[in-house]
Design a protein around this motif. Structure first.
Motif, mmCIF file in Angstrom:
data_model
loop_
_atom_site.group_PDB
_atom_site.id
_atom_site.type_symbol
_atom_site.label_atom_id
_atom_site.label_comp_id
_atom_site.label_asym_id
_atom_site.label_seq_id
_atom_site.Cartn_x
_atom_site.Cartn_y
_atom_site.Cartn_z
ATOM 1 N N LEU A 47 -27.178 5.299 32.800
ATOM 2 C CA LEU A 47 -26.585 6.229 33.758
ATOM 3 C C LEU A 47 -27.344 7.553 33.800
ATOM 4 O O LEU A 47 -27.600 8.107 34.880
ATOM 5 C CB LEU A 47 -25.115 6.461 33.420
ATOM 6 C CG LEU A 47 -24.173 5.261 33.622
ATOM 7 C CD1 LEU A 47 -22.763 5.614 33.164
ATOM 8 C CD2 LEU A 47 -24.169 4.828 35.089
ATOM 9 N N SER A 48 -27.715 8.071 32.612
ATOM 10 C CA SER A 48 -28.498 9.313 32.597
ATOM 11 C C SER A 48 -29.864 9.097 33.214
ATOM 12 O O SER A 48 -30.375 9.951 33.955
ATOM 13 C CB SER A 48 -28.627 9.814 31.161
ATOM 14 O OG SER A 48 -29.309 8.863 30.354
ATOM 15 N N VAL B 150 -25.589 1.639 28.325
ATOM 16 C CA VAL B 150 -25.007 2.028 29.617
ATOM 17 C C VAL B 150 -25.101 3.539 29.809
ATOM 18 O O VAL B 150 -25.443 4.027 30.892
ATOM 19 C CB VAL B 150 -23.539 1.548 29.699
ATOM 20 C CG1 VAL B 150 -22.840 2.175 30.895
ATOM 21 C CG2 VAL B 150 -23.493 0.032 29.807
ATOM 22 N N GLY B 151 -24.801 4.295 28.750
ATOM 23 C CA GLY B 151 -24.930 5.749 28.847
ATOM 24 C C GLY B 151 -26.353 6.172 29.141
ATOM 25 O O GLY B 151 -26.598 7.044 29.988
ATOM 26 N N LEU C 122 -30.559 6.889 35.534
ATOM 27 C CA LEU C 122 -30.355 6.763 36.974
ATOM 28 C C LEU C 122 -30.216 8.121 37.634
ATOM 29 O O LEU C 122 -30.774 8.371 38.716
ATOM 30 C CB LEU C 122 -29.114 5.910 37.235
ATOM 31 C CG LEU C 122 -28.734 5.685 38.706
ATOM 32 C CD1 LEU C 122 -29.855 4.960 39.439
ATOM 33 C CD2 LEU C 122 -27.430 4.902 38.810
ATOM 34 N N ALA C 123 -29.488 9.035 36.993
ATOM 35 C CA ALA C 123 -29.344 10.389 37.542
ATOM 36 C C ALA C 123 -30.696 11.089 37.620
ATOM 37 O O ALA C 123 -31.020 11.751 38.625
ATOM 38 C CB ALA C 123 -28.367 11.193 36.682
#
Length: 377
Positions: free
Chosen positions: A167-168, A163-164, A170-171
């Motif tokens: 998210l990175s 998940v981490g 996706l950014a």
């Protein structure tokens, strides 16, 4: 904002013609050796950087979305490119934030209810499965596959790390897509300069066909995701399934990968429904089948003028192949990657022009068939 073909024409107009170089046997052998070695080295480097290339492809998709919205704003409001792109970014952010604020509390409660009800629904479903041989076999297999405590801890740790990373990633995709959309001419010209001058026109038309096909697919896919999400949520709510709209949201988002939305949402929906009763479970299965059939036989045919002609079998095997080669990221990007490969095959191998690719090629083939028959006669 010029497209690839216009950029290629301007580059060729500015090019300086050089006198032809004398070609010898030694020069040809040296050139062939260099090409073979460079091709092998490039293939090896590409394989090592496949994750980075997938990330770059995702950035290009985000850029394409932003440029599509920007084009609509410029056509209707006649604003400069920078102002239209700013409005597009702010509008999409406002839409996401507004939807999260408007539906956030409701969906949070429904997801909490979903997490609470699923274990009890599974516990209530087990005695019913024991009443039939097929159900007992399914239950035995499910219990055999049940993970141990340490496996659950390891899986949770891996999931949190994933998940981490997601998210990175996706950014990076969002920021990279914004940078690509802010200066499309710079990157399109740079990409075309990597192609030999004699092949620039073909490359430019192929890139235009790819970008237009992806743009059409994104439009149709967005409408298909909306239909699956709303249809699933509404149908499950009508038959009385708990957390219906949360399941509908999951189904709509998962439909970005074709055929995945109903499958991903179907498992918790069926478990919850049969936990409510056999009739509710059967109605739930009927709703899921109805949504899938309506999408495949009514909605998608109506959206064909907005989407590239991609046969279902190619889509399914493309998803499987991308998953085997590239993992989860490959599955998420499988359909647009398949579209790119299909356009490249039709343009560079079958020799179709850009208009035939964008129109599906069927009309052109049918129009050419009578001419070929007349010539044969």
């Amino acid at each position: 904002m010029a497209n690839f073909t216009e950029q290629s024409e301007m580059m060729q107009a500015d090019a300086v013609t050089l006198p032809p170089a004398r070609d010898t046997l030694e020069r040809r052998v040296f050139r062939t050796t260099v090409v073979v070695l460079a091709t092998a080295a490039a293939a090896y480097v590409i394989w090592l950087l496949v994750d980075l290339l997938l990330l770059l492809f995702a950035c290009a998709l985000v850029s394409l979305i932003l440029l599509t919205v920007t084009r609509v704003i410029r056509r209707n409001a006649r604003l400069p490119f920078a102002a239209a792109l700013t409005l597009a970014v702010l509008g999409l952010l406002g839409l996401i934030v507004g939807a999260s604020w408007f539906f956030g509390a409701t969906l949070q409660g429904e997801f909490a209810e979903l997490a609470t009800r699923l274990p009890s629904a599974w516990a209530n479903l087990q005695p019913r499965l024991r009443t039939s041989p097929v159900g007992s076999a399914i239950l035995d297999q499910a219990q055999a596959l049940a993970p141990s405590g340490q496996t659950i801890v390891n899986a949770a740790t891996t999931a949190l790390a994933a998940v981490g990373g997601a998210l990175s990633g996706l950014a990076i995709v969002l920021v990279g897509g914004l940078y690509l959309a802010a200066q499309p001419t710079l990157y399109s010209v740079g990409l075309l300069r990597m192609v030999p001058a004699r092949a620039q026109k073909t490359a430019a038309e192929t890139l235009d066909a790819i970008s237009e096909s992806l743009r059409n697919w994104l439009k149709g896919q967005a409408l298909g995701m909306l239909f699956v999400g709303v249809g699933t949520g509404l149908g499950l709510w009508l038959v009385g399934v708990p957390a219906a709209w949360a399941i509908g949201l999951v189904a709509g988002l998962a439909e970005f990968v074709p055929y995945a939305g109903i499958i991903v949402a179907g498992i918790p929906a069926v478990v919850l429904a049969f936990g409510q009763g056999t009739d509710t479970g059967l109605w739930t299965i009927g709703v899921l089948i109805a949504v899938q059939q309506l999408q495949g036989n009514l909605v998608m045919p109506l959206l064909q003028n907005r989407m590239v002609d991609l046969p279902p079998a190619i889509t399914i095997f493309g998803i499987i192949a991308a998953g085997i080669l590239f993992g989860v990221a490959g599955v998420l990007l499988a359909t647009p990657l398949t579209i790119v490969v299909l356009v490249l095959v039709r343009r560079l191998y079958l020799g179709e022009d850009k208009h035939e690719v964008l129109s599906g090629g069927g009309d052109a083939a049918e129009a050419a068939q009578p001419d070929a028959t007349n010539r044969a006669g």
